[in-house]
Design a protein around this motif. Structure first.
Motif, mmCIF file in Angstrom:
data_model
loop_
_atom_site.group_PDB
_atom_site.id
_atom_site.type_symbol
_atom_site.label_atom_id
_atom_site.label_comp_id
_atom_site.label_asym_id
_atom_site.label_seq_id
_atom_site.Cartn_x
_atom_site.Cartn_y
_atom_site.Cartn_z
ATOM 1 N N GLU A 152 -8.224 1.820 -9.604
ATOM 2 C CA GLU A 152 -9.369 2.860 -8.749
ATOM 3 C C GLU A 152 -10.835 3.996 -8.693
ATOM 4 O O GLU A 152 -11.373 3.415 -7.656
ATOM 5 N N LEU A 153 -11.047 2.593 -9.447
ATOM 6 C CA LEU A 153 -12.333 3.258 -10.067
ATOM 7 C C LEU A 153 -13.698 1.648 -8.627
ATOM 8 O O LEU A 153 -14.648 1.627 -8.392
ATOM 9 N N LYS A 154 -12.803 0.681 -8.522
ATOM 10 C CA LYS A 154 -12.932 -0.283 -8.128
ATOM 11 C C LYS A 154 -14.089 -1.059 -8.210
ATOM 12 O O LYS A 154 -15.016 -2.128 -7.307
ATOM 13 N N HIS A 155 -14.226 -1.226 -9.640
ATOM 14 C CA HIS A 155 -15.533 -1.641 -10.600
ATOM 15 C C HIS A 155 -15.456 -3.012 -10.864
ATOM 16 O O HIS A 155 -14.188 -3.734 -11.053
ATOM 17 N N ASN A 272 -5.997 -6.930 -7.432
ATOM 18 C CA ASN A 272 -6.119 -6.302 -6.482
ATOM 19 C C ASN A 272 -5.581 -7.466 -6.106
ATOM 20 O O ASN A 272 -5.032 -6.529 -4.204
ATOM 21 N N ALA A 273 -5.183 -8.663 -5.990
ATOM 22 C CA ALA A 273 -4.138 -9.232 -4.869
ATOM 23 C C ALA A 273 -2.824 -8.834 -4.915
ATOM 24 O O ALA A 273 -1.782 -8.402 -3.548
ATOM 25 N N VAL A 274 -2.013 -8.087 -5.974
ATOM 26 C CA VAL A 274 -0.409 -7.696 -5.528
ATOM 27 C C VAL A 274 -1.536 -5.949 -5.191
ATOM 28 O O VAL A 274 0.315 -6.049 -3.946
ATOM 29 N N MET A 275 -2.073 -5.037 -5.230
ATOM 30 C CA MET A 275 -2.563 -4.119 -4.862
ATOM 31 C C MET A 275 -2.393 -4.248 -2.958
ATOM 32 O O MET A 275 -2.184 -3.527 -2.336
ATOM 33 N N LYS A 299 11.447 -7.012 -8.134
ATOM 34 C CA LYS A 299 11.692 -6.399 -6.540
ATOM 35 C C LYS A 299 10.265 -5.179 -6.995
ATOM 36 O O LYS A 299 10.473 -4.478 -5.858
ATOM 37 N N LEU A 300 9.456 -5.191 -8.327
ATOM 38 C CA LEU A 300 8.673 -3.887 -7.874
ATOM 39 C C LEU A 300 7.561 -4.081 -6.954
ATOM 40 O O LEU A 300 7.569 -5.143 -6.513
ATOM 41 N N GLU A 301 6.885 -3.094 -7.038
ATOM 42 C CA GLU A 301 5.680 -3.217 -5.878
ATOM 43 C C GLU A 301 4.420 -2.222 -6.098
ATOM 44 O O GLU A 301 4.456 -1.109 -7.366
ATOM 45 N N PHE A 305 4.067 -3.280 -10.414
ATOM 46 C CA PHE A 305 4.221 -4.460 -10.153
ATOM 47 C C PHE A 305 3.516 -5.775 -11.023
ATOM 48 O O PHE A 305 3.991 -5.893 -11.672
ATOM 49 N N THR A 306 2.211 -4.476 -10.861
ATOM 50 C CA THR A 306 0.939 -5.468 -11.805
ATOM 51 C C THR A 306 1.653 -4.819 -13.134
ATOM 52 O O THR A 306 0.754 -6.178 -14.129
ATOM 53 N N GLN A 307 1.881 -4.317 -13.736
ATOM 54 C CA GLN A 307 1.955 -4.190 -14.798
ATOM 55 C C GLN A 307 2.552 -4.849 -15.593
ATOM 56 O O GLN A 307 3.077 -5.291 -16.272
ATOM 57 N N GLY A 308 4.578 -5.522 -14.763
ATOM 58 C CA GLY A 308 4.885 -6.755 -14.905
ATOM 59 C C GLY A 308 4.335 -7.912 -15.053
ATOM 60 O O GLY A 308 4.579 -8.769 -16.180
#
Length: 323
Positions: A152-155, A272-275, A299-301, A305-308
Protein backbone atom coordinates in the motif's frame (compact mmCIF):
# COMPACT_ATOMS: atom_id res chain seq x y z
CA UNK A 1 -8.72 -30.78 11.61
CA UNK A 2 -6.51 -30.40 14.69
CA UNK A 3 -2.84 -31.06 13.88
CA UNK A 4 -2.03 -32.70 17.22
CA UNK A 5 -3.37 -35.43 19.46
CA UNK A 6 -3.97 -35.78 23.18
CA UNK A 7 -1.05 -38.22 23.36
CA UNK A 8 1.31 -35.60 21.93
CA UNK A 9 0.14 -33.11 24.54
CA UNK A 10 0.75 -35.65 27.31
CA UNK A 11 4.23 -36.39 25.96
CA UNK A 12 5.29 -32.74 25.95
CA UNK A 13 4.15 -32.34 29.56
CA UNK A 14 7.35 -34.12 30.63
CA UNK A 15 9.52 -31.45 28.93
CA UNK A 16 8.76 -28.39 31.01
CA UNK A 17 11.41 -26.30 29.25
CA UNK A 18 9.42 -26.70 26.04
CA UNK A 19 6.17 -25.45 27.57
CA UNK A 20 5.69 -21.73 26.91
CA UNK A 21 2.99 -19.64 28.57
CA UNK A 22 2.53 -16.53 26.42
CA UNK A 23 0.28 -13.48 26.55
CA UNK A 24 -0.43 -11.51 23.38
CA UNK A 25 -0.60 -7.80 24.23
CA UNK A 26 -0.88 -4.70 22.06
CA UNK A 27 -2.57 -1.39 21.40
CA UNK A 28 -6.13 -1.75 20.12
CA UNK A 29 -6.37 -2.66 16.41
CA UNK A 30 -2.68 -3.43 16.04
CA UNK A 31 -3.58 -6.96 14.91
CA UNK A 32 -3.00 -9.20 17.92
CA UNK A 33 -6.31 -11.07 17.59
CA UNK A 34 -5.72 -11.56 13.86
CA UNK A 35 -2.24 -12.87 14.62
CA UNK A 36 -3.72 -15.24 17.20
CA UNK A 37 -6.19 -16.45 14.56
CA UNK A 38 -3.25 -17.22 12.27
CA UNK A 39 -1.60 -19.26 14.99
CA UNK A 40 -4.82 -21.16 15.59
CA UNK A 41 -5.14 -21.89 11.88
CA UNK A 42 -1.59 -23.26 11.76
CA UNK A 43 -2.30 -25.51 14.73
CA UNK A 44 -5.52 -26.71 13.09
CA UNK A 45 -7.75 -25.33 15.87
CA UNK A 46 -9.88 -23.41 13.36
CA UNK A 47 -10.31 -24.15 9.68
CA UNK A 48 -10.58 -20.57 8.43
CA UNK A 49 -9.33 -17.49 10.24
CA UNK A 50 -11.49 -15.28 8.05
CA UNK A 51 -14.66 -17.12 9.03
CA UNK A 52 -13.80 -17.24 12.72
CA UNK A 53 -12.42 -13.72 13.20
CA UNK A 54 -15.82 -12.02 13.14
CA UNK A 55 -17.27 -14.63 15.48
CA UNK A 56 -14.47 -14.27 18.07
CA UNK A 57 -13.87 -10.53 17.86
CA UNK A 58 -16.60 -9.36 20.24
CA UNK A 59 -15.42 -11.71 23.00
CA UNK A 60 -11.73 -10.99 22.53
CA UNK A 61 -12.20 -7.22 22.72
CA UNK A 62 -13.40 -7.41 26.32
CA UNK A 63 -12.14 -10.74 27.72
CA UNK A 64 -8.89 -12.67 27.65
CA UNK A 65 -9.11 -16.01 25.86
CA UNK A 66 -6.68 -18.90 26.31
CA UNK A 67 -5.82 -21.86 24.08
CA UNK A 68 -3.12 -24.55 24.03
CA UNK A 69 -1.18 -25.01 20.79
CA UNK A 70 1.25 -27.77 19.79
CA UNK A 71 4.08 -27.13 17.34
CA UNK A 72 7.09 -28.98 16.02
CA UNK A 73 9.90 -26.69 14.94
CA UNK A 74 13.53 -27.16 13.88
CA UNK A 75 14.71 -24.47 16.23
CA UNK A 76 18.37 -25.51 16.42
CA UNK A 77 19.08 -26.85 12.94
CA UNK A 78 17.26 -27.87 9.79
CA UNK A 79 16.93 -31.53 10.72
CA UNK A 80 15.91 -31.99 14.35
CA UNK A 81 12.33 -31.11 15.24
CA UNK A 82 11.72 -29.82 18.75
CA UNK A 83 8.22 -30.16 20.20
CA UNK A 84 6.60 -27.20 21.94
CA UNK A 85 3.38 -26.69 23.85
CA UNK A 86 2.31 -23.06 23.80
CA UNK A 87 -0.38 -21.90 26.19
CA UNK A 88 -1.46 -18.70 24.49
CA UNK A 89 -3.68 -15.99 25.99
CA UNK A 90 -5.10 -13.28 23.73
CA UNK A 91 -5.86 -10.26 25.90
CA UNK A 92 -7.92 -7.13 25.08
CA UNK A 93 -6.25 -4.06 23.66
CA UNK A 94 -8.70 -1.41 24.83
CA UNK A 95 -7.65 0.66 27.82
CA UNK A 96 -10.95 -0.04 29.62
CA UNK A 97 -9.96 -3.71 29.99
CA UNK A 98 -6.48 -3.27 31.48
CA UNK A 99 -7.41 -5.53 34.39
CA UNK A 100 -7.84 -8.40 31.92
CA UNK A 101 -4.32 -7.77 30.63
CA UNK A 102 -2.91 -7.83 34.17
CA UNK A 103 -4.72 -11.10 34.95
CA UNK A 104 -3.39 -12.68 31.78
CA UNK A 105 0.18 -11.56 32.47
CA UNK A 106 0.14 -13.03 35.97
CA UNK A 107 -0.37 -16.56 34.66
CA UNK A 108 2.20 -16.36 31.85
CA UNK A 109 5.97 -16.15 31.73
CA UNK A 110 6.34 -14.25 28.47
CA UNK A 111 4.55 -11.53 26.53
CA UNK A 112 4.30 -11.21 22.76
CA UNK A 113 4.01 -7.47 22.11
CA UNK A 114 2.39 -6.75 18.74
CA UNK A 115 3.15 -3.35 17.18
CA UNK A 116 1.70 -1.94 13.97
CA UNK A 117 4.70 -0.93 11.81
CA UNK A 118 2.70 1.93 10.26
CA UNK A 119 1.23 3.44 13.45
CA UNK A 120 4.21 2.53 15.62
CA UNK A 121 4.21 2.40 19.42
CA UNK A 122 0.98 3.94 20.77
CA UNK A 123 -0.38 4.87 24.19
CA UNK A 124 -1.82 1.47 25.03
CA UNK A 125 1.38 -0.21 23.85
CA UNK A 126 3.21 1.63 26.60
CA UNK A 127 0.47 0.79 29.10
CA UNK A 128 0.55 -2.98 28.48
CA UNK A 129 4.36 -3.00 28.42
CA UNK A 130 4.41 -1.20 31.77
CA UNK A 131 2.04 -3.82 33.15
CA UNK A 132 4.32 -6.56 31.85
CA UNK A 133 7.32 -4.97 33.57
CA UNK A 134 5.38 -4.69 36.83
CA UNK A 135 4.58 -8.42 36.66
CA UNK A 136 8.22 -9.25 35.74
CA UNK A 137 7.26 -10.69 32.36
CA UNK A 138 9.87 -11.06 29.62
CA UNK A 139 8.69 -9.46 26.34
CA UNK A 140 9.32 -10.31 22.71
CA UNK A 141 8.06 -8.18 19.82
CA UNK A 142 6.16 -8.81 16.60
CA UNK A 143 6.30 -5.86 14.18
CA UNK A 144 3.01 -6.42 12.38
CA UNK A 145 1.30 -5.30 9.15
CA UNK A 146 4.43 -4.91 7.05
CA UNK A 147 2.34 -6.05 4.07
CA UNK A 148 0.80 -2.56 4.19
CA UNK A 149 4.22 -0.94 3.98
CA UNK A 150 5.10 -3.08 0.96
CA UNK A 151 1.86 -3.16 -1.04
CA UNK A 152 0.00 0.00 0.00
CA UNK A 153 2.61 2.56 1.05
CA UNK A 154 5.20 1.25 -1.45
CA UNK A 155 8.09 1.80 0.97
CA UNK A 156 11.52 0.67 -0.11
CA UNK A 157 13.68 -1.59 2.02
CA UNK A 158 15.69 1.18 3.68
CA UNK A 159 12.55 3.14 4.62
CA UNK A 160 11.03 0.05 6.21
CA UNK A 161 14.27 -0.67 8.06
CA UNK A 162 14.28 2.84 9.55
CA UNK A 163 10.64 2.41 10.61
CA UNK A 164 11.50 -0.92 12.23
CA UNK A 165 14.41 0.69 14.08
CA UNK A 166 12.08 3.41 15.36
CA UNK A 167 9.59 0.82 16.65
CA UNK A 168 12.26 -1.32 18.34
CA UNK A 169 13.94 1.72 19.92
CA UNK A 170 10.63 3.03 21.30
CA UNK A 171 9.79 -0.38 22.76
CA UNK A 172 13.22 -0.58 24.39
CA UNK A 173 12.86 2.91 25.87
CA UNK A 174 9.61 1.81 27.55
CA UNK A 175 11.15 -1.45 28.78
CA UNK A 176 14.20 0.35 30.14
CA UNK A 177 11.97 2.89 31.91
CA UNK A 178 9.77 0.41 33.74
CA UNK A 179 11.82 -2.77 34.19
CA UNK A 180 12.88 -3.68 37.71
CA UNK A 181 16.53 -4.00 38.72
CA UNK A 182 16.36 -7.71 39.53
CA UNK A 183 14.93 -8.61 36.10
CA UNK A 184 18.19 -8.46 34.15
CA UNK A 185 18.40 -7.28 30.54
CA UNK A 186 14.94 -7.43 28.97
CA UNK A 187 15.63 -5.23 25.95
CA UNK A 188 14.62 -6.75 22.61
CA UNK A 189 17.17 -7.15 19.81
CA UNK A 190 16.30 -8.21 16.24
CA UNK A 191 19.80 -9.62 15.74
CA UNK A 192 19.26 -11.95 18.70
CA UNK A 193 15.90 -13.25 17.50
CA UNK A 194 13.64 -11.50 20.03
CA UNK A 195 11.95 -9.40 17.31
CA UNK A 196 10.03 -10.78 14.35
CA UNK A 197 8.50 -8.94 11.39
CA UNK A 198 5.52 -9.94 9.30
CA UNK A 199 1.79 -9.90 8.73
CA UNK A 200 -0.62 -11.72 11.00
CA UNK A 201 -3.38 -11.19 8.44
CA UNK A 202 -1.39 -12.78 5.63
CA UNK A 203 -0.01 -15.57 7.88
CA UNK A 204 3.71 -15.02 7.39
CA UNK A 205 6.64 -13.56 9.28
CA UNK A 206 10.42 -13.72 9.53
CA UNK A 207 13.25 -12.99 11.91
CA UNK A 208 16.98 -12.40 11.52
CA UNK A 209 17.43 -15.86 13.02
CA UNK A 210 15.49 -17.48 10.21
CA UNK A 211 17.30 -15.66 7.39
CA UNK A 212 20.68 -16.29 9.00
CA UNK A 213 19.97 -20.01 8.76
CA UNK A 214 18.96 -19.58 5.10
CA UNK A 215 22.17 -17.75 4.18
CA UNK A 216 24.55 -19.65 6.46
CA UNK A 217 25.56 -22.18 3.81
CA UNK A 218 26.20 -19.47 1.24
CA UNK A 219 28.51 -17.52 3.53
CA UNK A 220 30.04 -20.64 5.08
CA UNK A 221 29.59 -19.32 8.63
CA UNK A 222 27.62 -20.28 11.69
CA UNK A 223 24.04 -18.90 11.70
CA UNK A 224 24.57 -17.27 15.11
CA UNK A 225 27.44 -15.20 13.74
CA UNK A 226 25.59 -14.27 10.56
CA UNK A 227 22.36 -13.14 12.22
CA UNK A 228 24.23 -10.37 14.05
CA UNK A 229 25.27 -9.04 10.63
CA UNK A 230 21.68 -8.89 9.40
CA UNK A 231 20.76 -5.91 11.56
CA UNK A 232 22.32 -2.51 12.11
CA UNK A 233 25.08 -0.83 10.11
CA UNK A 234 26.47 -3.93 8.45
CA UNK A 235 27.16 -4.03 4.72
CA UNK A 236 28.47 -6.89 2.59
CA UNK A 237 31.03 -5.91 -0.03
CA UNK A 238 30.41 -8.48 -2.77
CA UNK A 239 33.46 -7.36 -4.73
CA UNK A 240 35.85 -7.60 -1.80
CA UNK A 241 33.92 -10.50 -0.24
CA UNK A 242 34.03 -8.91 3.18
CA UNK A 243 31.77 -7.15 5.68
CA UNK A 244 32.00 -3.41 6.28
CA UNK A 245 30.53 -0.97 8.80
CA UNK A 246 30.10 1.83 6.24
CA UNK A 247 28.09 1.76 3.02
CA UNK A 248 30.99 2.37 0.65
CA UNK A 249 32.64 -0.64 -0.96
CA UNK A 250 36.35 -1.04 -1.57
CA UNK A 251 35.85 0.26 -5.13
CA UNK A 252 33.90 3.30 -3.92
CA UNK A 253 30.38 2.06 -4.75
CA UNK A 254 27.42 2.64 -2.46
CA UNK A 255 26.04 -0.51 -0.83
CA UNK A 256 22.76 -1.46 0.82
CA UNK A 257 22.77 -2.59 4.43
CA UNK A 258 22.56 -6.36 4.89
CA UNK A 259 19.01 -6.30 6.29
CA UNK A 260 17.78 -4.51 3.16
CA UNK A 261 19.87 -6.39 0.60
CA UNK A 262 19.35 -9.91 1.94
CA UNK A 263 15.89 -9.70 3.50
CA UNK A 264 13.64 -6.80 2.54
CA UNK A 265 14.63 -6.41 -1.12
CA UNK A 266 13.88 -10.05 -2.05
CA UNK A 267 10.54 -9.91 -0.18
CA UNK A 268 9.53 -6.62 -1.85
CA UNK A 269 10.71 -7.81 -5.26
CA UNK A 270 8.61 -10.96 -5.05
CA UNK A 271 5.53 -9.08 -3.81
CA UNK A 272 5.75 -6.38 -6.48
CA UNK A 273 6.39 -8.91 -9.27
CA UNK A 274 3.26 -10.84 -8.32
CA UNK A 275 1.09 -7.74 -7.88
CA UNK A 276 2.24 -6.32 -11.25
CA UNK A 277 1.71 -9.65 -13.02
CA UNK A 278 5.39 -10.04 -13.86
CA UNK A 279 5.37 -13.80 -13.54
CA UNK A 280 8.68 -14.28 -15.36
CA UNK A 281 10.48 -12.62 -12.44
CA UNK A 282 8.23 -14.34 -9.89
CA UNK A 283 8.71 -17.81 -11.40
CA UNK A 284 12.48 -17.31 -11.52
CA UNK A 285 12.46 -16.47 -7.81
CA UNK A 286 10.26 -19.49 -7.09
CA UNK A 287 12.80 -21.71 -8.85
CA UNK A 288 15.75 -20.14 -7.00
CA UNK A 289 14.00 -20.45 -3.64
CA UNK A 290 12.80 -23.97 -4.38
CA UNK A 291 9.16 -23.02 -3.80
CA UNK A 292 6.54 -25.55 -4.78
CA UNK A 293 3.09 -24.00 -4.72
CA UNK A 294 0.04 -26.20 -4.44
CA UNK A 295 -2.51 -26.24 -7.25
CA UNK A 296 -4.87 -24.14 -5.13
CA UNK A 297 -2.15 -21.54 -4.42
CA UNK A 298 -1.13 -21.38 -8.09
CA UNK A 299 -4.69 -20.43 -9.06
CA UNK A 300 -4.73 -17.41 -6.76
CA UNK A 301 -4.11 -13.89 -8.01
CA UNK A 302 -2.74 -10.63 -6.61
CA UNK A 303 -2.49 -10.25 -2.85
CA UNK A 304 -3.90 -13.70 -2.14
CA UNK A 305 -1.17 -15.20 -4.34
CA UNK A 306 1.58 -13.35 -2.48
CA UNK A 307 0.22 -14.82 0.76
CA UNK A 308 0.62 -18.34 -0.62
CA UNK A 309 4.18 -17.55 -1.71
CA UNK A 310 5.22 -16.14 1.65
CA UNK A 311 3.65 -18.99 3.58
CA UNK A 312 5.87 -21.29 1.54
CA UNK A 313 8.94 -19.10 2.20
CA UNK A 314 8.45 -18.88 5.91
CA UNK A 315 5.76 -19.84 8.42
CA UNK A 316 4.55 -17.09 10.74
CA UNK A 317 2.93 -19.66 12.95
CA UNK A 318 6.10 -21.60 13.76
CA UNK A 319 6.86 -18.79 16.23
CA UNK A 320 10.53 -18.04 15.64
CA UNK A 321 10.71 -15.90 18.77
CA UNK A 322 10.73 -19.06 20.92
CA UNK A 323 14.49 -19.32 20.26
Amino acid sequence: MVNFSVDQIKEIMDKQDNIKNMSVIAHVDHGKSTLTDSLLCKAGIIASKVAEKTKRKEVLQSKSTGVSLYYEYDIYDNKTLEKFLINLIDSPGHVDFSSEVTAALRVTDGALVVVDCVEGVCVQTETVLRQAMQEKIKPVVMVNKIDRAILELKHDGETMYQNFVRVVDMVNVIINTYQQEDMGDLLVHPELGSVSFGSGKECWAFSCTRFARIYANKFKVEPLKLQERLWGDNYFDAEGKCWRKDNISGSGKAMKRAFVAFIMDPICKLANAVMEGNMDVANKMFETLGLKLTQEEAKLEGRAFTQGCYVQMDQCCQIHYLK
